[in-house]
Every structure is written in structure tokens, then in C-alpha cells.
Motif scaffolding. Structure first.
Motif, PDB file in Angstrom:
ATOM      1  N   UNK A  51       0.815  -1.209   0.000  1.00 47.93           N
ATOM      2  CA  UNK A  51       0.000   0.000   0.000  1.00 47.93           C
ATOM      3  C   UNK A  51       0.853   1.266   0.000  1.00 47.93           C
ATOM      4  N   UNK A  52       1.961   1.245   0.721  1.00 45.79           N
ATOM      5  CA  UNK A  52       2.836   2.416   0.728  1.00 45.79           C
ATOM      6  C   UNK A  52       3.456   2.649  -0.653  1.00 45.79           C
ATOM      7  N   UNK A  53       3.785   1.573  -1.356  1.00 51.28           N
ATOM      8  CA  UNK A  53       4.299   1.711  -2.722  1.00 51.28           C
ATOM      9  C   UNK A  53       3.255   2.311  -3.645  1.00 51.28           C
ATOM     10  N   UNK A  54       2.017   1.869  -3.504  1.00 54.42           N
ATOM     11  CA  UNK A  54       0.936   2.431  -4.313  1.00 54.42           C
ATOM     12  C   UNK A  54       0.690   3.901  -4.004  1.00 54.42           C
ATOM     13  N   UNK A  55       0.788   4.258  -2.726  1.00 57.18           N
ATOM     14  CA  UNK A  55       0.612   5.665  -2.344  1.00 57.18           C
ATOM     15  C   UNK A  55       1.722   6.521  -2.941  1.00 57.18           C
ATOM     16  N   UNK A  56       2.946   6.009  -2.950  1.00 54.19           N
ATOM     17  CA  UNK A  56       4.065   6.765  -3.519  1.00 54.19           C
ATOM     18  C   UNK A  56       3.871   6.956  -5.023  1.00 54.19           C
ATOM     19  N   UNK A  57       3.370   5.942  -5.714  1.00 53.50           N
ATOM     20  CA  UNK A  57       3.088   6.068  -7.147  1.00 53.50           C
ATOM     21  C   UNK A  57       2.017   7.126  -7.378  1.00 53.50           C
ATOM     22  N   UNK A  58       0.993   7.145  -6.528  1.00 58.28           N
ATOM     23  CA  UNK A  58      -0.064   8.150  -6.660  1.00 58.28           C
ATOM     24  C   UNK A  58       0.487   9.556  -6.460  1.00 58.28           C
ATOM     25  N   UNK A  59       1.402   9.731  -5.510  1.00 58.53           N
ATOM     26  CA  UNK A  59       2.014  11.044  -5.281  1.00 58.53           C
ATOM     27  C   UNK A  59       2.821  11.460  -6.507  1.00 58.53           C
ATOM     28  N   UNK A  60       3.585  10.531  -7.081  1.00 60.10           N
ATOM     29  CA  UNK A  60       4.376  10.871  -8.271  1.00 60.10           C
ATOM     30  C   UNK A  60       3.480  11.254  -9.443  1.00 60.10           C
ATOM     31  N   UNK A  61       2.406  10.501  -9.654  1.00 57.70           N
ATOM     32  CA  UNK A  61       1.477  10.820 -10.750  1.00 57.70           C
ATOM     33  C   UNK A  61       0.870  12.199 -10.532  1.00 57.70           C
ATOM     34  N   UNK A  62       0.498  12.510  -9.299  1.00 57.43           N
ATOM     35  CA  UNK A  62      -0.087  13.808  -8.990  1.00 57.43           C
ATOM     36  C   UNK A  62       0.894  14.939  -9.262  1.00 57.43           C
TER      37      UNK A  62
END
Length: 77
Positions: A51-62
Motif C-alpha cells: 500500500x505504501x508503494x501504491x501511495x508513492x506512485x499516486x504522489x508521483x502521478x499527482x
């Protein structure tokens, strides 16, 4: 005086949050150990690497989308 008022508001908000968290547990008749076990399970779930990896990907996309939007808005203006 204003800093004291801000601290007072934070303490009040934390108190209300604690009541909202513990009230259902008390109403269900759970003891403290069961409530703490539930929190440990929740923290283990939220802190999982997946989940933390997915959150980091979401931050990068944003951040990329915001940069592209800012660039395109400044060029098109």
C-alpha cells in the motif's frame, strides 16, 4: 494567547476523535486488549509495503500532472 487557543483546539479535536474511536468499542462491550489488537492490525495493514508503494506512485502521478498542467496553462495563456 492565540497559541494557547490553537493548542486548546487541537486537544479538543483529539479528545473528540478518541471518543468517536472508542465509543463503538465500548458499546460493543470490547475490552482494551481487543481494541488495541484491532489498532495493531489496522496499523499493520496501512503500513504494508504494497500500500505504501501504491501511495508513492499516486504522489508521483499527482506531481507530474500538476507540473504538466502548470506548464500547459502558462504556455496557453
Amino acid at each position: 494567547m492565540k497559541a494557547f487557543r490553537i493548542k486548546q483546539n487541537i486537544v479538543g479535536a483529539l479528545g473528540i476523535a478518541a471518543m468517536l474511536v472508542f465509543q463503538p468499542a465500548m458499546a460493543a462491550g470490547l475490552d482494551g486488549v481487543q481494541v488495541l489488537d484491532g489498532f495493531r492490525e489496522l496499523v499493520g495493514y496501512v503500513g504494508s509495503p504494497f500500500l505504501l508503494g501504491g501511495a508513492w506512485i499516486a504522489v508521483k502521478i499527482t506531481l507530474i500532472a500538476m507540473a504538466m498542467g502548470l506548464f500547459s496553462a502558462s504556455v496557453l495563456r
